[in-house]
Design an enzyme around this catalytic site. Structure first.
Site, PDB file in Angstrom:
ATOM      1  N   HIS A 200       0.825  -1.203   0.000  1.00 31.81           N
ATOM      2  CA  HIS A 200       0.000   0.000   0.000  1.00 31.81           C
ATOM      3  C   HIS A 200       0.865   1.262   0.000  1.00 31.81           C
ATOM      4  CE1 HIS A 200      -3.151   2.674   2.216  1.00 31.81           C
ATOM      5  NE2 HIS A 200      -3.114   2.934   0.928  1.00 31.81           N
ATOM      6  N   HIS A 205       1.495   4.793  -2.933  1.00 31.73           N
ATOM      7  CA  HIS A 205       1.710   6.171  -2.478  1.00 31.73           C
ATOM      8  C   HIS A 205       3.121   6.666  -2.807  1.00 31.73           C
ATOM      9  CE1 HIS A 205      -1.871   7.052   0.129  1.00 31.73           C
ATOM     10  NE2 HIS A 205      -2.010   5.736   0.012  1.00 31.73           N
ATOM     11  N   HIS A 391      -4.260   0.906  -6.210  1.00 26.33           N
ATOM     12  CA  HIS A 391      -4.447   1.532  -4.900  1.00 26.33           C
ATOM     13  C   HIS A 391      -5.827   1.217  -4.336  1.00 26.33           C
ATOM     14  CE1 HIS A 391      -5.590   4.887  -2.163  1.00 26.33           C
ATOM     15  NE2 HIS A 391      -4.425   4.563  -1.639  1.00 26.33           N
ATOM     16  N   ASN A 395      -6.699  -0.421  -0.656  1.00 23.96           N
ATOM     17  CA  ASN A 395      -7.050   0.587   0.347  1.00 23.96           C
ATOM     18  C   ASN A 395      -8.483   0.496   0.859  1.00 23.96           C
ATOM     19  OD1 ASN A 395      -6.319   3.247   1.764  1.00 23.96           O
ATOM     20  ND2 ASN A 395      -8.195   3.782   0.657  1.00 23.96           N
ATOM     21  N   ILE A 540      -6.419   9.220  -0.734  1.00 24.47           N
ATOM     22  CA  ILE A 540      -6.642   9.028   0.699  1.00 24.47           C
ATOM     23  C   ILE A 540      -5.626   8.007   1.199  1.00 24.47           C
ATOM     24  CG2 ILE A 540      -8.321   7.198   0.359  1.00 24.47           C
ATOM     25  CD1 ILE A 540      -8.326   9.755   3.231  1.00 24.47           C
TER      26      ILE A 540
END
Length: 540
Positions: A200, A205, A391, A395, A540
């Protein structure tokens, strides 16, 4: 949140204001476990989550048996797994291990190398205990997986000494049932750590950030590649900055809630050493893990070795749609290799992304050359995939599928007891209480739930795949407006196909009594915690 099934967790209310408890235990959670609140205890559900859970990207096919580690044997002991054929042969439907491998029926979750270098320091920390785990699964004739062995490894007490290793197999009585449950909990804790710290944070990110920074530094707002990537860069730098302030910082939420504690970012940094951009696209990743083989006769040019692998089968639909859209876009603006090579802004963007943003990897030979329309399309497709579908798959299931802590504990506080240890008598006297004592404290569990609730929430202004601001005027090129509408229509078609798959009783990893449908790659979603929706960007 089935607090009633684990009575001591009810005491969390004494630490937390009731409005927070009501929010965290609302019907949103029951949507995912109301059909079978004890499903998480079963082996088939433990295995199913490796294919259709929060972290479906670590399952791999066993190609060498016993599995072998690449860690230094002088420091970490024998590289060969302690799992032997006699441990698992009774669970292979009459096959030998060699036959199971030849028939591509043996799979594995292998966290040995990710964790073993850190286990000694983790276990020296107060209230944190870990193993480096390996779990073997057998593919049944129904297309589901069943766990057949779990290996729990500790590092050698001194260089050259034998490494303590323990192999557990499916239970045969009450005692082995609870030992097996404890072993599965440690596997899930390993899985939760790798999911959050590597798959993740690192691979979506952090890995995206250099490309976004370089795009803002080198690509004009009018540049065609900037226009293509613009919706896929939305809010990412802001959310990463907030994460560094409040989530992955020293003594932050991640260190507080996950087993590795203050070693969390070291684990993430160590994983970056084996990160490769050219293997981050879905087809390349599936081939790397042995979960698919190249086959031009099949859609997408791949044949999945587990037909009912929801993340992969749904993901390939989205990957192909993105690929077709990006190819059409690139071919329109870059019809020749010379057009790619002579675009100074484009070349400066890519050079800085690689040589500055991913400086530690700048000399790697696997970076694609940005010298043809095909290579440019491949790079851009991978970036769009990572920022959107990849993602989303990692997530937005964190609260719906992981908020119930016993199902997937992010932290373990005790090791599995050995018969020679004083703790073993405590375990035998009350295995249920012992199991609970290995889990996070009530306050830690509530803190974790509150955080993943926030991380799993779609904002009201979210833009999803196939959507963008001003869809008819984001470019003055009418051909690209039309091509984008075609892409959006394909995304809507994919959503209908996924919905149909979730209703197919032959797909037992996503449909059946008490089985959670796989919706993490459903493109659209209303606001809030929904367990579905593919936003355009890491927002997010």
């Amino acid at each position: 949140f089935f607090l009633s099934s684990f009575g001591p967790f009810v005491a969390v209310a004494s630490f937390t204001p009731s409005p927070v408890i009501n929010k965290l235990t609302s019907s949103r959670f029951f949507l995912f476990f109301a059909a079978d609140k004890f499903a998480w205890l079963r082996d088939d559900e433990f295995a199913r989550q490796a294919l259709a859970g929060i972290n479906p990207v670590n399952i791999e096919r066993v190609q060498v048996f016993p599995p072998v580690s690449k860690l230094d044997p002088v420091i970490y002991g024998s590289p060969e797994s302690a799992i032997r054929e006699e441990h698992i042969i009774s669970h292979l439907n009459g096959m030998t291990v060699q036959q199971a491998m030849e028939n591509k029926k043996l799979f594995m979750l292998d966290y040995h190398e990710a964790y073993l270098p850190f286990v000694s320091r983790i276990n020296a920390s107060e209230g944190r205990k870990a193993y480096a785990t390996r779990t073997l699964f057998f593919l049944t004739p129904l297309g589901t997986l069943k766990p057949v062995a779990i290996e729990l490894s500790l590092p050698p007490p001194s260089p050259g000494a034998a490494a303590p290793r323990r192999v557990l197999t499916p239970p045969t009585d009450g005692t082995t049932h609870w030992l097996w449950q404890l072993a599965k909990a440690h596997v899930n804790s390993n899985d939760a750590g790798v999911h959050q710290l590597v798959n993740h944070w690192l691979r979506t990110h952090a890995a995206m950030e250099p490309f976004i920074l370089a795009a803002h530094r080198h690509l004009s707002a009018m540049h065609p590649v900037f226009k293509l990537l613009h919706p896929h860069m939305r809010y990412t730098l802001e959310i990463n900055a907030l994460a560094r302030q409040n989530l992955i910082n020293a003594d932050g939420v991640i260190e507080s809630c996950f087993t590795p504690g203050h070693l969390c970012m070291e684990i993430s940094a160590a994983a970056y050493q084996s990160w490769r951009f050219d293997q981050e696209g879905l087809p390349a990743d599936l081939l790397r893990r042995g979960m698919a083989v190249e086959d031009p006769a099949h859609p997408h040019g791949l044949r999945l070795l587990i037909d009912d692998y929801p993340y992969a089968s749904d993901g390939l639909l989205i990957w192909s749609a993105i690929l077709d859209w990006v190819r059409a876009y690139v071919d329109s603006y870059y019809p020749t290799a010379d057009a790619v090579r002579s675009d100074d802004e484009l070349q400066q963007w890519y050079w800085e992304s690689v040589n500055v943003g991913h400086r530690d990897k700048r000399h790697a030979e696997w970076w694609p050359e940005l010298d043809t329309p095909g290579n440019l399309g491949s790079v851009l497709t991978t970036l769009v995939w990572l920022s959107s579908a990849q993602h989303a798959s990692l997530n937005f299931g964190q609260y719906p599928l992981g908020g119930y802590v016993p199902n997937r504990s992010p932290m373990m506080r005790r090791l599995v007891p050995e018969e020679s240890e004083p703790e073993y008598a405590e375990f035998l006297a009350n295995p249920h209480r012992f199991f609970l004592s290995t889990m996070p404290s009530l306050l830690q569990a509530t803190k974790f739930m509150a955080v993943v609730d926030t991380l799993s929430t779609h904002s009201p202004d979210e833009e999803y795949l196939g959507q963008r601001q001003q869809p008819s005027t984001w470019t003055g090129d009418a051909r690209m407006v039309e091509a984008f509408y075609k892409f959006a229509a394909e995304v809507r078609r994919i959503e209908r196909e996924i919905d149909g798959r979730n209703r197919d009783p032959n797909l037992r990893n996503r449909c059946g009594a008490g089985v959670v449908p796989y919706e993490l790659l459903m493109p659209s979603s209303p606001p809030g915690v929904t367990g579905r929706g593919v936003p355009n960007s890491v927002s997010i």
